[in-house]
Design a protein around this motif. Structure first.
Motif, PDB file in Angstrom:
ATOM      1  N   TRP A  35       0.849  -1.189   0.000  1.00  0.00           N
ATOM      2  CA  TRP A  35       0.000   0.000   0.000  1.00  0.00           C
ATOM      3  C   TRP A  35       0.887   1.242   0.000  1.00  0.00           C
ATOM      4  O   TRP A  35       2.016   1.218   0.506  1.00  0.00           O
ATOM      5  N   ILE A  36       0.352   2.321  -0.565  1.00  0.00           N
ATOM      6  CA  ILE A  36       0.990   3.633  -0.542  1.00  0.00           C
ATOM      7  C   ILE A  36       0.059   4.586   0.194  1.00  0.00           C
ATOM      8  O   ILE A  36      -1.164   4.524   0.025  1.00  0.00           O
ATOM      9  N   VAL A  37       0.622   5.479   1.015  1.00  0.00           N
ATOM     10  CA  VAL A  37      -0.162   6.532   1.647  1.00  0.00           C
ATOM     11  C   VAL A  37       0.437   7.869   1.229  1.00  0.00           C
ATOM     12  O   VAL A  37       1.652   8.059   1.272  1.00  0.00           O
ATOM     13  N   VAL A  38      -0.411   8.806   0.782  1.00  0.00           N
ATOM     14  CA  VAL A  38       0.077  10.083   0.275  1.00  0.00           C
ATOM     15  C   VAL A  38      -0.411  11.224   1.158  1.00  0.00           C
ATOM     16  O   VAL A  38      -1.462  11.137   1.800  1.00  0.00           O
ATOM     17  N   MET A  39       0.389  12.319   1.155  1.00  0.00           N
ATOM     18  CA  MET A  39       0.030  13.481   1.978  1.00  0.00           C
ATOM     19  C   MET A  39       0.808  14.696   1.506  1.00  0.00           C
ATOM     20  O   MET A  39       1.876  14.587   0.883  1.00  0.00           O
TER      21      MET A  39
END
Length: 329
Positions: free
Chosen positions: A99-103
């Motif tokens: 999974w990738i989490v972006v911010m």
């Protein structure tokens, strides 16, 4: 890619964070400190895309030597859309994420948020949205997820007949309650947005030609249209220390008028289908009325808005940023 169980055991999903920054070094320092305090089992790597910052961000990043940091300086400012495209591509190519989490650089997980993500049962979900709050605990309006009212008749009717139209399709305060069950949504922002590598492989990356504004909504709505399921996870909490909104209704800097309105037209068309055309009869007069807030810059405002409307209706993307800067003069 095989995903971990995420049920509190030792088998964890391999999670990689992507942060896009531009000239907000003080905020970036807080965000990276928060991310790198997360145990490696919960966060395998942090990709930082520097959009050609001019405030010393690049020099400071070169002094950071955490083994999980992957620095990706860009030769020019490609906006949030170009930054997230570059960062997600780097994460997929070099870090083998589940999974990738972006911010953004001014947003970060609250303490325990990523552990809460790993504890979630994500069977059936292809992407997920965190609950985003201001540092003082208020719900952050600009990151409030929503359902597409044009896909759900009850929500459409609620939206049409409510005085507070946005409340018809955006999630409400009860949905944010700690311990509330995940809810399926259609659209969300790129603050605390988690997406599975499997879904990225299926639908690709954010469109860099959008530059800023709406790239997250267009990407997540496209994900939903492709059959992906996005869940809102109220127990996974982020904070967004943003102060970019003007109280007087003015766009600062003025060139943002173009991207905001062009990209909204692209998003509205994607969301509304054939209803897009009658919807314009409501939307365009409201936009024209905004010019009165730009005393002294009204001529430039309407130049930018006119070009935005034209390009939005034609679906024109990838206009060189220097052309937009000229229109703002």
């Amino acid at each position: 890619m095989e995903q971990g169980t995420g049920q509190g055991g030792t088998d964890r999903r391999r999670l990689v964070a992507v942060v896009v920054t531009y000239n907000r070094l003080a905020q970036l320092k807080v965000t990276l400190s928060r991310l790198l305090a997360v145990p490696p089992a919960d966060l395998a790597a942090v990709v930082v895309v520097d959009n050609a910052s001019t405030d010393g961000t690049g020099d400071w990043l070169q002094t950071q030597h955490d083994s999980r940091l992957d620095l990706r300086p860009l030769p020019d400012n490609r906006g949030g859309a170009g930054g997230f495209e570059a960062g997600m591509k780097a994460a997929m190519a070099d870090h083998a994420p589940d999974w990738i989490v972006v911010m953004d650089d001014d947003a970060r997980p609250q303490e325990g948020a990523l552990a809460a993500f790993h504890a979630m049962d994500l069977d059936g979900w292809d992407a997920a949205a965190a609950a985003v709050f201001f540092p003082d605990g208020r719900i952050c309006e600009m990151n409030r997820p929503s359902r597409n009212p044009f896909w759900h008749l009850p929500i459409f009717l609620r939206t049409v007949f409510r005085v507070g139209r946005r409340s018809g399709f955006h999630l409400g305060a009860p949905d944010y309650a700690a311990g509330a069950a995940p809810i399926r949504i259609d659209i969300t922002s790129f603050v605390g947005f988690f997406v599975s590598a499997t879904m990225v492989e299926k639908i690709g990356y954010p469109d860099p030609s959008l530059f800023v504004y709406g790239d997250d909504g267009i990407y997540t709505l496209g994900l939903s249209r492709a059959g992906g399921r996005i869940g809102f996870l109220p127990s996974v909490r982020f904070e967004h220390d943003c102060s970019t909104l003007s109280d007087d209704g003015r766009f600062r800097p003025l060139w943002k008028v173009y991207y905001y309105h062009r990209n909204l037209l692209i998003l509205y068309r994607l969301a509304a289908g054939w209803i897009f055309w009658p919807l314009l009869l409501v939307v365009l007069p409201k936009w024209l009325w905004k010019g009165r807030a730009h005393g002294g810059q009204r001529r430039a405002f309407y130049r930018l808005l006119g070009r935005a409307i034209r390009d939005g209706l034609l679906g024109t993307r990838g206009v060189p940023h220097r052309e937009i800067l000229k229109l703002a003069e």
